[in-house]
Design a protein around this motif. Structure first.
Motif, PDB file in Angstrom:
ATOM      1  N   ALA A  64       0.657  -1.178  -0.003  1.00 55.92           N
ATOM      2  CA  ALA A  64       0.186   0.119  -0.211  1.00 55.92           C
ATOM      3  C   ALA A  64       0.942   1.421  -0.011  1.00 55.92           C
ATOM      4  O   ALA A  64       1.949   1.349   0.618  1.00 55.92           O
ATOM      5  CB  ALA A  64      -0.936  -0.015   1.311  1.00 55.92           C
ATOM      6  N   VAL A  65       0.505   2.355  -0.836  1.00 52.01           N
ATOM      7  CA  VAL A  65       1.020   3.429  -0.770  1.00 52.01           C
ATOM      8  C   VAL A  65       1.158   4.009   0.633  1.00 52.01           C
ATOM      9  O   VAL A  65       2.597   4.522   1.005  1.00 52.01           O
ATOM     10  CB  VAL A  65       0.520   4.454  -1.940  1.00 52.01           C
ATOM     11  CG1 VAL A  65       1.183   5.994  -1.842  1.00 52.01           C
ATOM     12  CG2 VAL A  65       0.583   3.984  -3.134  1.00 52.01           C
ATOM     13  N   ASP A  66       0.349   4.123   1.374  1.00 49.61           N
ATOM     14  CA  ASP A  66       0.560   4.774   2.555  1.00 49.61           C
ATOM     15  C   ASP A  66       0.950   3.774   3.706  1.00 49.61           C
ATOM     16  O   ASP A  66       1.056   4.256   5.066  1.00 49.61           O
ATOM     17  CB  ASP A  66      -0.721   5.366   3.133  1.00 49.61           C
ATOM     18  CG  ASP A  66      -1.248   6.629   2.360  1.00 49.61           C
ATOM     19  OD1 ASP A  66      -0.460   7.126   1.764  1.00 49.61           O
ATOM     20  OD2 ASP A  66      -2.519   6.549   1.982  1.00 49.61           O
ATOM     21  N   GLY A  67       1.267   2.605   3.419  1.00 49.76           N
ATOM     22  CA  GLY A  67       1.754   1.310   4.266  1.00 49.76           C
ATOM     23  C   GLY A  67       0.652   0.836   4.747  1.00 49.76           C
ATOM     24  O   GLY A  67      -0.470   1.120   4.852  1.00 49.76           O
ATOM     25  N   PRO A  68       0.876  -0.357   5.292  1.00 49.43           N
ATOM     26  CA  PRO A  68      -0.132  -1.363   5.805  1.00 49.43           C
ATOM     27  C   PRO A  68      -0.770  -0.698   7.023  1.00 49.43           C
ATOM     28  O   PRO A  68      -2.127  -0.968   7.456  1.00 49.43           O
ATOM     29  CB  PRO A  68       0.436  -2.645   6.006  1.00 49.43           C
ATOM     30  CG  PRO A  68       1.917  -2.222   6.234  1.00 49.43           C
ATOM     31  CD  PRO A  68       2.190  -0.997   5.268  1.00 49.43           C
ATOM     32  N   ASP A  69      -0.020  -0.266   8.057  1.00 56.92           N
ATOM     33  CA  ASP A  69      -0.459   0.442   9.373  1.00 56.92           C
ATOM     34  C   ASP A  69      -1.496   1.370   8.960  1.00 56.92           C
ATOM     35  O   ASP A  69      -2.566   1.424   9.720  1.00 56.92           O
ATOM     36  CB  ASP A  69       0.556   0.877  10.241  1.00 56.92           C
ATOM     37  CG  ASP A  69       1.676  -0.177  10.567  1.00 56.92           C
ATOM     38  OD1 ASP A  69       1.296  -1.239  10.205  1.00 56.92           O
ATOM     39  OD2 ASP A  69       2.699   0.246  10.982  1.00 56.92           O
ATOM     40  N   SER A  70      -1.547   2.249   8.007  1.00 57.05           N
ATOM     41  CA  SER A  70      -2.645   3.215   7.960  1.00 57.05           C
ATOM     42  C   SER A  70      -3.892   2.465   7.655  1.00 57.05           C
ATOM     43  O   SER A  70      -4.982   3.240   7.819  1.00 57.05           O
ATOM     44  CB  SER A  70      -2.258   4.229   6.691  1.00 57.05           C
ATOM     45  OG  SER A  70      -2.070   3.592   5.565  1.00 57.05           O
ATOM     46  N   LEU A  71      -3.777   1.381   6.952  1.00 56.10           N
ATOM     47  CA  LEU A  71      -5.222   0.730   6.742  1.00 56.10           C
ATOM     48  C   LEU A  71      -5.661  -0.110   7.916  1.00 56.10           C
ATOM     49  O   LEU A  71      -6.701  -0.061   8.280  1.00 56.10           O
ATOM     50  CB  LEU A  71      -4.899  -0.328   5.426  1.00 56.10           C
ATOM     51  CG  LEU A  71      -6.088  -1.087   5.205  1.00 56.10           C
ATOM     52  CD1 LEU A  71      -7.271  -0.784   4.859  1.00 56.10           C
ATOM     53  CD2 LEU A  71      -5.518  -2.000   4.078  1.00 56.10           C
ATOM     54  N   LEU A  72      -4.568  -0.891   8.283  1.00 51.50           N
ATOM     55  CA  LEU A  72      -5.155  -1.735   9.593  1.00 51.50           C
ATOM     56  C   LEU A  72      -5.295  -0.955  10.691  1.00 51.50           C
ATOM     57  O   LEU A  72      -5.986  -1.661  11.707  1.00 51.50           O
ATOM     58  CB  LEU A  72      -4.086  -2.914   9.603  1.00 51.50           C
ATOM     59  CG  LEU A  72      -3.581  -3.613   8.450  1.00 51.50           C
ATOM     60  CD1 LEU A  72      -2.453  -4.675   8.836  1.00 51.50           C
ATOM     61  CD2 LEU A  72      -5.106  -4.423   8.023  1.00 51.50           C
ATOM     62  N   ALA A  73      -4.971   0.140  10.833  1.00 51.84           N
ATOM     63  CA  ALA A  73      -5.378   0.888  12.503  1.00 51.84           C
ATOM     64  C   ALA A  73      -6.679   1.075  12.811  1.00 51.84           C
ATOM     65  O   ALA A  73      -7.054   0.754  13.993  1.00 51.84           O
ATOM     66  CB  ALA A  73      -4.646   2.348  12.181  1.00 51.84           C
ATOM     67  N   ASN A  74      -7.493   1.176  11.781  1.00 53.94           N
ATOM     68  CA  ASN A  74      -8.952   1.205  12.230  1.00 53.94           C
ATOM     69  C   ASN A  74      -9.802  -0.046  11.516  1.00 53.94           C
ATOM     70  O   ASN A  74     -11.085   0.214  11.807  1.00 53.94           O
ATOM     71  CB  ASN A  74      -9.589   2.637  11.383  1.00 53.94           C
ATOM     72  CG  ASN A  74      -8.792   3.679  11.927  1.00 53.94           C
ATOM     73  OD1 ASN A  74      -8.635   4.033  13.218  1.00 53.94           O
ATOM     74  ND2 ASN A  74      -8.570   4.597  11.054  1.00 53.94           N
ATOM     75  N   ILE A  75      -9.040  -1.178  11.537  1.00 51.86           N
ATOM     76  CA  ILE A  75      -9.693  -2.240  11.226  1.00 51.86           C
ATOM     77  C   ILE A  75      -9.775  -3.273  12.451  1.00 51.86           C
ATOM     78  O   ILE A  75      -8.670  -3.384  13.050  1.00 51.86           O
ATOM     79  CB  ILE A  75      -9.154  -3.011   9.842  1.00 51.86           C
ATOM     80  CG1 ILE A  75      -9.059  -2.213   8.790  1.00 51.86           C
ATOM     81  CG2 ILE A  75      -9.613  -4.226   9.935  1.00 51.86           C
ATOM     82  CD1 ILE A  75     -10.321  -1.899   8.028  1.00 51.86           C
ATOM     83  N   HIS A  76     -10.844  -3.708  12.798  1.00 51.76           N
ATOM     84  CA  HIS A  76     -10.958  -4.353  13.927  1.00 51.76           C
ATOM     85  C   HIS A  76     -11.236  -5.876  13.756  1.00 51.76           C
ATOM     86  O   HIS A  76     -11.231  -6.697  14.869  1.00 51.76           O
ATOM     87  CB  HIS A  76     -12.105  -3.926  14.969  1.00 51.76           C
ATOM     88  CG  HIS A  76     -11.729  -2.350  15.390  1.00 51.76           C
ATOM     89  ND1 HIS A  76     -10.592  -1.917  15.728  1.00 51.76           N
ATOM     90  CD2 HIS A  76     -12.621  -1.472  14.849  1.00 51.76           C
ATOM     91  CE1 HIS A  76     -10.617  -0.637  15.923  1.00 51.76           C
ATOM     92  NE2 HIS A  76     -11.685  -0.032  15.379  1.00 51.76           N
ATOM     93  N   SER A  77     -11.834  -6.533  12.548  1.00 56.97           N
ATOM     94  CA  SER A  77     -11.988  -7.873  12.323  1.00 56.97           C
ATOM     95  C   SER A  77     -11.820  -8.116  10.779  1.00 56.97           C
ATOM     96  O   SER A  77     -11.501  -7.160  10.153  1.00 56.97           O
ATOM     97  CB  SER A  77     -13.319  -8.002  12.605  1.00 56.97           C
ATOM     98  OG  SER A  77     -14.352  -7.442  11.787  1.00 56.97           O
TER      99      SER A  77
END
Length: 304
Positions: A64-77
């Protein structure tokens, strides 16, 4: 021993029900979740949605362009992640592609940005211009200023796509208020992979082309002499008159798309899927298209 009643199914442990649901499809699992509270609870399990996510989703997200953490930070499941990837295409590979999931099946969809396409004269500012549009998922799109030779190619590895799936390729584009040059001569598109080349398709890039065809509207500047010229040119080029013409359709995101061809990706296939679109026969100048990219997505799920 056979299960004798629905009540005995509901009595199964939730993890058993979750495992059974994971062997269905996202569409079927959501339907079954309405059967009973036990099914609804099981359908929320990560066991179910981890199976529905592509096996290589972690690798894709890592690009991902913004890195995986930017996506997964607000994903809970895993269900949240699945739904997010269906509704919000993820920019990957330096912004040259986007990745998403087809909601009903979980199969992979990609769009190749215009900047990643090979566009003839694409680097010549007198013919093409690279601009930014807020409605585009990519940083830049290609604006056609004026060319008589319209040609572009794109490719994607079949390893990136879902196996055992029939894919279709689409040109995703929009038009300026003044678009011209595509009324007289259709473009041609083809798909090739691993030594296979699809039958060429006739592509109408005129945004009003289907309406013109339906009502037999002919541009004013085309007279009877030009009609005869076009007829002779088609015979000379051996263009089959019975070939179906693909017309642009409006998308839900405000862009237009036209189907360029389709290809079935086999299990274990490893080659480049190449998509070509060109109009080089008419010789007339063309202008006004704005190209966002080529989208590659599963076709059999579209009419479900």
């Amino acid at each position: 021993m056979a299960v004798e009643s629905c009540g005995e199914i509901y009595a199964l442990p939730e993890d058993c029900i979750a495992n059974a649901l994971s062997l269905t499809s996202p569409k079927d699992a959501c339907r079954l979740s309405a059967v009973a509270s036990t099914f609804r609870s099981a359908c929320e399990s990560d066991t179910v949605w981890d199976r529905f996510l592509p096996s290589d989703y972690r690798d894709i997200i890592s690009r991902a362009v913004d890195g995986p953490d930017s996506l997964l930070a607000n994903i809970h499941s895993k269900k949240d992640l699945y739904i997010h990837l269906c509704d919000h295409p993820l920019l990957i590979d330096g912004g040259g592609k986007s990745f998403s999931l087809e909601k009903l099946s979980g199969k992979k969809c990609f769009m190749i940005a215009a900047k990643e396409l090979s566009i003839v004269w694409g680097d010549s500012p007198e013919y093409w211009r690279w601009i930014s549009l807020p409605e585009s998922r990519f940083a830049e799109v290609a604006e056609l200023l004026n060319v008589c030779w319209f040609e572009m190619h794109g490719k994607i590895s079949t390893k990136m796509l879902s196996p055992r799936t029939n894919y279709a390729a689409y040109l995703v584009f929009s038009c300026k208020s003044r678009t011209y040059g595509f009324e007289h001569q259709p473009a041609e598109a083809s798909i090739a992979a691993g030594g296979y080349e699809s039958e060429k398709r006739t592509i109408c890039l005129d945004p009003e082309g289907e309406q013109r065809q339906r009502y037999q509207i002919v541009p004013r500047q085309i007279g009877s002499m030009y009609r005869r010229f076009l007829g002779a040119r088609r015979q000379q080029d051996d263009v089959p008159t019975e070939r179906k013409t693909e017309y642009p359709k409006q998308r839900s995101d405000g862009w237009m798309e036209v189907e360029l061809g389709e290809y079935f990706v086999k299990e274990g296939q490893d080659c480049d899927l190449k998509v070509s679109l060109m109009e080089v026969n008419g010789g007339n100048w063309k202008s006004g298209l704005i190209i966002q990219g080529f989208e590659i997505r599963p076709k059999e799920c579209e009419d479900n």
